[in-house]
Design a protein around this motif. Sequence first.
Motif, mmCIF file in Angstrom:
data_model
loop_
_atom_site.group_PDB
_atom_site.id
_atom_site.type_symbol
_atom_site.label_atom_id
_atom_site.label_comp_id
_atom_site.label_asym_id
_atom_site.label_seq_id
_atom_site.Cartn_x
_atom_site.Cartn_y
_atom_site.Cartn_z
ATOM 1 N N PRO A 70 48.849 133.282 66.105
ATOM 2 C CA PRO A 70 49.603 133.688 67.293
ATOM 3 C C PRO A 70 50.985 134.206 66.931
ATOM 4 C CG PRO A 70 48.587 131.531 67.616
ATOM 5 C CD PRO A 70 48.371 131.902 66.183
ATOM 6 N N ALA A 71 51.447 135.254 67.648
ATOM 7 C CA ALA A 71 52.740 135.886 67.366
ATOM 8 C C ALA A 71 53.880 134.897 67.443
ATOM 9 C CB ALA A 71 52.978 137.047 68.324
ATOM 10 N N LYS A 72 53.809 133.917 68.335
ATOM 11 C CA LYS A 72 54.912 132.973 68.484
ATOM 12 C C LYS A 72 55.116 132.122 67.238
ATOM 13 C CE LYS A 72 52.177 129.428 70.794
ATOM 14 N NZ LYS A 72 51.995 128.673 71.987
ATOM 15 N N ALA A 73 54.093 132.048 66.368
ATOM 16 C CA ALA A 73 54.223 131.252 65.160
ATOM 17 C C ALA A 73 54.936 132.033 64.059
ATOM 18 C CB ALA A 73 52.849 130.803 64.684
ATOM 19 N N GLN A 74 55.051 133.346 64.189
ATOM 20 C CA GLN A 74 55.674 134.170 63.167
ATOM 21 C C GLN A 74 57.129 134.441 63.554
ATOM 22 O OE1 GLN A 74 53.146 137.598 62.821
ATOM 23 N NE2 GLN A 74 51.391 136.408 62.180
ATOM 24 N N VAL A 75 58.054 133.927 62.742
ATOM 25 C CA VAL A 75 59.480 134.067 63.015
ATOM 26 C C VAL A 75 60.121 134.746 61.820
ATOM 27 C CG1 VAL A 75 61.622 132.807 63.440
ATOM 28 C CG2 VAL A 75 59.494 132.008 64.467
ATOM 29 N N ALA A 76 60.975 135.736 62.084
ATOM 30 C CA ALA A 76 61.667 136.441 61.005
ATOM 31 C C ALA A 76 63.166 136.451 61.290
ATOM 32 C CB ALA A 76 61.156 137.868 60.907
ATOM 33 N N THR A 77 63.968 136.146 60.265
ATOM 34 C CA THR A 77 65.417 136.221 60.408
ATOM 35 C C THR A 77 65.834 137.685 60.271
ATOM 36 O OG1 THR A 77 65.668 134.014 59.485
ATOM 37 C CG2 THR A 77 67.618 135.420 59.463
ATOM 38 N N VAL A 78 66.689 138.140 61.188
ATOM 39 C CA VAL A 78 67.138 139.529 61.186
ATOM 40 C C VAL A 78 68.670 139.564 61.121
ATOM 41 C CG1 VAL A 78 65.113 140.401 62.412
ATOM 42 C CG2 VAL A 78 67.075 139.637 63.716
ATOM 43 N N ALA A 79 69.203 140.731 60.746
ATOM 44 C CA ALA A 79 70.648 140.874 60.571
ATOM 45 C C ALA A 79 71.415 140.943 61.886
ATOM 46 C CB ALA A 79 70.948 142.100 59.726
ATOM 47 N N GLY A 80 70.797 141.483 62.923
ATOM 48 C CA GLY A 80 71.492 141.634 64.196
ATOM 49 C C GLY A 80 70.525 141.917 65.321
ATOM 50 N N LEU A 81 71.013 141.822 66.542
ATOM 51 C CA LEU A 81 70.197 142.177 67.694
ATOM 52 C C LEU A 81 70.077 143.700 67.754
ATOM 53 C CD1 LEU A 81 71.670 139.777 70.416
ATOM 54 C CD2 LEU A 81 69.439 139.611 69.301
ATOM 55 N N PRO A 82 68.892 144.238 67.982
ATOM 56 C CA PRO A 82 68.734 145.697 68.042
ATOM 57 C C PRO A 82 69.174 146.258 69.397
ATOM 58 C CG PRO A 82 66.600 144.641 68.277
ATOM 59 C CD PRO A 82 67.601 143.550 68.034
ATOM 60 N N LEU A 83 70.450 146.046 69.695
ATOM 61 C CA LEU A 83 71.072 146.539 70.924
ATOM 62 C C LEU A 83 72.218 147.471 70.552
ATOM 63 C CD1 LEU A 83 71.376 143.176 72.929
ATOM 64 C CD2 LEU A 83 69.950 145.127 73.581
ATOM 65 N N LYS A 84 72.516 148.428 71.432
ATOM 66 C CA LYS A 84 73.699 149.271 71.233
ATOM 67 C C LYS A 84 74.939 148.385 71.333
ATOM 68 C CE LYS A 84 72.050 153.681 72.984
ATOM 69 N NZ LYS A 84 72.324 154.787 73.893
ATOM 70 N N HIS A 85 75.879 148.611 70.462
ATOM 71 C CA HIS A 85 77.151 147.886 70.531
ATOM 72 C C HIS A 85 78.032 148.522 71.592
ATOM 73 C CE1 HIS A 85 76.358 146.734 66.105
ATOM 74 N NE2 HIS A 85 75.865 145.820 66.924
ATOM 75 N N GLY A 86 78.777 147.691 72.281
ATOM 76 C CA GLY A 86 79.663 148.192 73.319
ATOM 77 C C GLY A 86 79.684 147.268 74.518
ATOM 78 N N TYR A 87 80.069 147.817 75.662
ATOM 79 C CA TYR A 87 80.206 147.018 76.884
ATOM 80 C C TYR A 87 78.861 146.785 77.575
ATOM 81 C CZ TYR A 87 85.257 147.635 76.621
ATOM 82 O OH TYR A 87 86.570 147.610 76.220
ATOM 83 N N TYR A 88 78.670 145.536 78.001
ATOM 84 C CA TYR A 88 77.513 145.149 78.806
ATOM 85 C C TYR A 88 78.039 144.533 80.091
ATOM 86 C CZ TYR A 88 74.191 146.246 75.194
ATOM 87 O OH TYR A 88 73.431 146.954 74.298
ATOM 88 N N VAL A 89 77.465 144.968 81.197
ATOM 89 C CA VAL A 89 77.899 144.519 82.523
ATOM 90 C C VAL A 89 76.714 143.838 83.202
ATOM 91 C CG1 VAL A 89 78.786 145.290 84.771
ATOM 92 C CG2 VAL A 89 79.622 146.354 82.660
ATOM 93 N N ASP A 90 76.994 142.779 83.947
ATOM 94 C CA ASP A 90 75.934 142.068 84.669
ATOM 95 C C ASP A 90 75.035 143.061 85.386
ATOM 96 O OD1 ASP A 90 77.052 139.730 83.759
ATOM 97 O OD2 ASP A 90 77.719 139.032 85.734
ATOM 98 N N SER A 91 73.748 142.809 85.361
ATOM 99 C CA SER A 91 72.746 143.740 85.896
ATOM 100 C C SER A 91 72.951 144.105 87.354
ATOM 101 C CB SER A 91 71.346 143.155 85.711
ATOM 102 O OG SER A 91 71.067 143.034 84.338
ATOM 103 N N ASP A 92 73.512 143.196 88.143
ATOM 104 C CA ASP A 92 73.690 143.479 89.573
ATOM 105 C C ASP A 92 75.055 144.074 89.912
ATOM 106 O OD1 ASP A 92 75.108 141.195 89.027
ATOM 107 O OD2 ASP A 92 74.318 140.029 90.714
ATOM 108 N N THR A 93 75.829 144.466 88.890
ATOM 109 C CA THR A 93 77.162 145.061 89.100
ATOM 110 C C THR A 93 77.178 146.496 88.580
ATOM 111 O OG1 THR A 93 78.190 142.883 88.808
ATOM 112 C CG2 THR A 93 79.626 144.808 88.585
ATOM 113 N N PRO A 94 77.565 147.467 89.401
ATOM 114 C CA PRO A 94 77.675 148.847 88.907
ATOM 115 C C PRO A 94 78.713 148.935 87.782
ATOM 116 C CG PRO A 94 77.738 148.801 91.308
ATOM 117 C CD PRO A 94 77.853 147.376 90.840
ATOM 118 N N CYS A 95 78.463 149.779 86.811
ATOM 119 C CA CYS A 95 79.376 149.920 85.663
ATOM 120 C C CYS A 95 80.807 150.199 86.116
ATOM 121 C CB CYS A 95 78.898 151.030 84.740
ATOM 122 S SG CYS A 95 77.311 150.703 83.942
#
Length: 195
Positions: A70-95
Motif C-alpha cells: 500500500p502507498a501509505k506504507a512507502q514514505v520518502a524524505t524530501v528536501a522541500g514542499l513542491p509549492l511555489k514560494h511566496g505569499y499564501y492567503v486563506d482560501s476564503d479571502t481574496p488576494c
Amino acid sequence: MSKTRPLIVLLLLAAGLAACGQKAATAENTAATGAVVAVETGNTAEITEVKANTVTAIQAAATATPEAVPAKAQVATVAGLPLKHGYYVDSDTPCGQASNATTTLLRREGIGGARDFCEFKKIEQTGPNTYRVTEACGDLQGSAPSETSTSIYTLKGDTAFTAKSEHGWDRSARYCVQSSMPPDWRANDISDVTG
C-alpha cells in the motif's frame, strides 16, 4: 478428518495473508474457496488439487512486488514542499483583501506570518500529494523557545495546500501573486527568502 486439518491450516494462512492486503491471483483465491466445499463433501482428489493451488497463492503473496505494498506504507524524505514560494492567503479571502491574520509567507526553509515562523526540520512524502512536516514554530515577537510539532500538508497542485496540525488546528491557503496583494505586501522585497 485428520487429512483435512493441514488443508484448513493452509486455508487460514492464505486468508490471513489476503486480510493483510497481500495480493494473490484470482484463480488461487477461487480455488481456496472451493476447498471449503471439497472438505464438506469429502472429495479427496479435489482437496489435493486445491491444496497445491493454495500453496501457489501463499507463494505469490510472499513474493509480492513493492508496487503491491500500500502507498501509505512507502514514505520518502524530501528536501522541500513542491509549492511555489511566496505569499499564501486563506482560501476564503481574496488576494487583494489579505491581512496579517490571513497571510503567510512560504520560504525555502519554512512558513510564517506576521508574528510567527515555522522552520521545516523534516519533510516526508506519505502519499502522492500528502506530506508529514516536522517543524519548529516560534513567536517572532517573543523570547520563548520554538516548539517542535508535526503537521500534515495536503497539496492541490503547486499553489494550494491544507495543513492540519497534531494540535488540532487546520488551515487552507492558496498562492497569491505578489502584485495581486494589498499595497503593503506589494512593496516588500521577498526575493531573498523565496528564490
